[in-house]
Design a protein around this motif. Structure first.
Motif, PDB file in Angstrom:
ATOM      1  N   ALA A  98     -18.099  16.841 -58.475  1.00 38.79           N
ATOM      2  CA  ALA A  98     -19.254  16.776 -59.362  1.00 38.79           C
ATOM      3  C   ALA A  98     -20.085  17.806 -59.031  1.00 38.79           C
ATOM      4  N   ALA A  99     -20.564  18.153 -57.795  1.00 39.75           N
ATOM      5  CA  ALA A  99     -21.385  19.076 -57.401  1.00 39.75           C
ATOM      6  C   ALA A  99     -20.818  20.394 -57.347  1.00 39.75           C
ATOM      7  N   GLU A 100     -19.495  20.511 -56.980  1.00 36.85           N
ATOM      8  CA  GLU A 100     -18.807  21.709 -57.095  1.00 36.85           C
ATOM      9  C   GLU A 100     -18.605  22.229 -58.327  1.00 36.85           C
ATOM     10  N   LEU A 101     -18.538  21.740 -59.348  1.00 35.33           N
ATOM     11  CA  LEU A 101     -18.341  21.878 -60.858  1.00 35.33           C
ATOM     12  C   LEU A 101     -19.543  22.534 -61.188  1.00 35.33           C
ATOM     13  N   TYR A 102     -20.806  22.175 -60.888  1.00 32.31           N
ATOM     14  CA  TYR A 102     -21.996  22.639 -61.133  1.00 32.31           C
ATOM     15  C   TYR A 102     -22.103  23.905 -60.516  1.00 32.31           C
ATOM     16  N   ASN A 103     -21.846  24.217 -59.400  1.00 35.68           N
ATOM     17  CA  ASN A 103     -21.761  25.375 -58.710  1.00 35.68           C
ATOM     18  C   ASN A 103     -20.972  26.356 -59.198  1.00 35.68           C
ATOM     19  N   ALA A 104     -19.694  26.174 -59.640  1.00 33.30           N
ATOM     20  CA  ALA A 104     -18.934  26.881 -60.374  1.00 33.30           C
ATOM     21  C   ALA A 104     -19.285  27.405 -61.486  1.00 33.30           C
ATOM     22  N   GLU A 122     -12.232  21.164 -54.116  1.00 32.39           N
ATOM     23  CA  GLU A 122     -12.640  22.613 -53.907  1.00 32.39           C
ATOM     24  C   GLU A 122     -11.810  23.537 -54.613  1.00 32.39           C
ATOM     25  N   VAL A 123     -10.584  23.266 -54.431  1.00 33.33           N
ATOM     26  CA  VAL A 123      -9.491  23.983 -55.359  1.00 33.33           C
ATOM     27  C   VAL A 123      -9.509  23.755 -56.887  1.00 33.33           C
ATOM     28  N   ALA A 124      -9.689  22.825 -57.049  1.00 35.46           N
ATOM     29  CA  ALA A 124      -9.940  22.244 -58.680  1.00 35.46           C
ATOM     30  C   ALA A 124     -10.946  23.086 -58.996  1.00 35.46           C
ATOM     31  N   ALA A 125     -12.240  22.795 -58.384  1.00 31.50           N
ATOM     32  CA  ALA A 125     -13.478  23.432 -59.052  1.00 31.50           C
ATOM     33  C   ALA A 125     -13.513  25.211 -58.797  1.00 31.50           C
ATOM     34  N   GLY A 126     -12.339  25.588 -58.177  1.00 26.20           N
ATOM     35  CA  GLY A 126     -12.508  27.139 -58.064  1.00 26.20           C
ATOM     36  C   GLY A 126     -13.210  27.639 -56.892  1.00 26.20           C
ATOM     37  N   SER A 127     -13.885  26.941 -56.196  1.00 28.96           N
ATOM     38  CA  SER A 127     -14.647  27.307 -54.963  1.00 28.96           C
ATOM     39  C   SER A 127     -13.938  27.528 -53.632  1.00 28.96           C
ATOM     40  N   LEU A 128     -12.680  27.331 -53.420  1.00 26.81           N
ATOM     41  CA  LEU A 128     -11.805  27.436 -52.478  1.00 26.81           C
ATOM     42  C   LEU A 128     -10.506  28.149 -52.854  1.00 26.81           C
ATOM     43  N   GLN A 177      -1.626  19.758 -58.899  1.00 22.38           N
ATOM     44  CA  GLN A 177      -2.695  19.115 -59.862  1.00 22.38           C
ATOM     45  C   GLN A 177      -3.989  19.765 -59.904  1.00 22.38           C
ATOM     46  N   ALA A 178      -4.151  20.158 -58.745  1.00 19.61           N
ATOM     47  CA  ALA A 178      -5.556  20.911 -58.443  1.00 19.61           C
ATOM     48  C   ALA A 178      -5.763  22.311 -59.278  1.00 19.61           C
ATOM     49  N   ASP A 179      -4.571  22.957 -59.066  1.00 19.99           N
ATOM     50  CA  ASP A 179      -4.395  24.087 -60.037  1.00 19.99           C
ATOM     51  C   ASP A 179      -4.426  24.000 -61.498  1.00 19.99           C
ATOM     52  N   ARG A 180      -3.762  22.951 -61.686  1.00 22.16           N
ATOM     53  CA  ARG A 180      -3.735  22.604 -63.271  1.00 22.16           C
ATOM     54  C   ARG A 180      -5.128  22.357 -63.848  1.00 22.16           C
ATOM     55  N   PHE A 181      -5.822  21.471 -63.015  1.00 20.49           N
ATOM     56  CA  PHE A 181      -7.143  21.196 -63.346  1.00 20.49           C
ATOM     57  C   PHE A 181      -8.082  22.328 -63.670  1.00 20.49           C
ATOM     58  N   ARG A 182      -7.960  23.337 -62.472  1.00 25.65           N
ATOM     59  CA  ARG A 182      -8.856  24.515 -62.512  1.00 25.65           C
ATOM     60  C   ARG A 182      -8.510  25.365 -63.704  1.00 25.65           C
ATOM     61  N   LEU A 183      -7.170  25.598 -64.032  1.00 24.18           N
ATOM     62  CA  LEU A 183      -6.636  26.221 -65.203  1.00 24.18           C
ATOM     63  C   LEU A 183      -7.432  25.761 -66.649  1.00 24.18           C
TER      64      LEU A 183
END
Length: 256
Positions: free
Chosen positions: A186-192, A49-55, A142-148
């Motif tokens: 995968a689900a969170e990415l589409y929501n984001a 969720e951190v990676a997708a930006g939803s948290l 690593q989650a923040d890096r993915f998000r960026l």
């Protein structure tokens, strides 16, 4: 001297252990020490969720120093470097600032009891290319890096579409592993992606996102009953329908 209990690793297991020890044993006769290389704790199953930006991890993380003050343990910032079982000591590696200057030198901590709770790392199962090219989700950094990287790529596609609306520009993401984290990511990415148009990327939406979920087994979510896995499969493909010409699970779809 107090009985000294050293716990290395502040993940879900180590953090819960020092909390319970501190609450039960107190500070009078026991000195409970947590050694951890991060300042704060984010529950690992939430990293997707951190990676997708939803948290927002800043709102959900636990600071070790404040938590230790409340529950009766001491926090030592650093990484385990060595264990001397004869001397009953652990060596904590030196800590360096961003400019390379040393903040805390290498030092040792004695222990009467030592618990190693450093957790696990993701297994690539020999999947070609994963070790060299994948972004893993082991910790907050690593989650923040993915998000960026995700936001930067979305911005790149948005600018390309602004300049040429007919351009064939997409954000392609491959997720290795069809377990709970892979499916939820995968689900969170589409929501984001569906929300980015409201945050400055006016010409970007989920139709510009293509997700491929790679699973070596016969189906996703192998730990769950077949009916639940099938329902999740259908939900994910429904989320992706109309967003791209590529299905989320091409191999399984061909078998069906």
């Amino acid at each position: 001297m107090k009985t000294q209990i050293v716990v290395v690793g502040g993940g879900a297991g180590g953090l819960e252990l020092v909390r319970r020890l501190g609450a039960r044993l107190g500070r009078n006769e026991f000195d409970i020490i947590l050694v951890e290389r991060n300042h704060t704790h984010v529950w690992k199953p939430l990293l997707h969720e951190v990676a997708a930006g939803s948290l927002d991890a800043n709102l959900d993380e636990v600071g070790y120093r404040g938590h230790g003050h409340r529950w009766g343990y001491r926090f030592f910032y650093g990484s385990l470097e060595a264990i001397d079982r004869t001397a009953r000591q652990v060596t904590v590696a030196p800590i360096f600032d961003d400019d390379g200057s040393e903040l805390v030198g290498r030092h040792r901590l004695r222990y009467d009891y030592l618990v190693i709770a450093i957790g696990s790392v993701s297994n690539d199962f020999g999947t070609p290319g994963v070790k060299d090219h994948c972004l893993f989700l082991e910790d907050r950094h690593q989650a923040d890096r993915f998000r960026l990287k995700l936001l930067n790529h979305c911005l790149r596609v948005s600018r390309t579409m602004s300049a040429n609306p007919t351009d064939d520009a997409f954000v392609d993401i491959a997720i290795v592993g069809g377990g709970a984290t892979g499916v939820e990511l995968a689900a969170e990415l589409y929501n984001a992606a569906s929300s980015l148009r409201h945050y400055g990327l006016e010409v970007f939406d989920e139709t510009r996102l293509r997700v491929t979920l790679i699973e070596a087994g016969p189906r996703i979510l192998p730990a769950l009953p077949d009916a639940l896995a099938k329902a999740a499969h259908q939900e994910l493909e429904a989320s992706a329908s109309g967003c791209s010409q590529r299905q989320l699970y091409p191999k399984q779809r061909n078998r069906d």
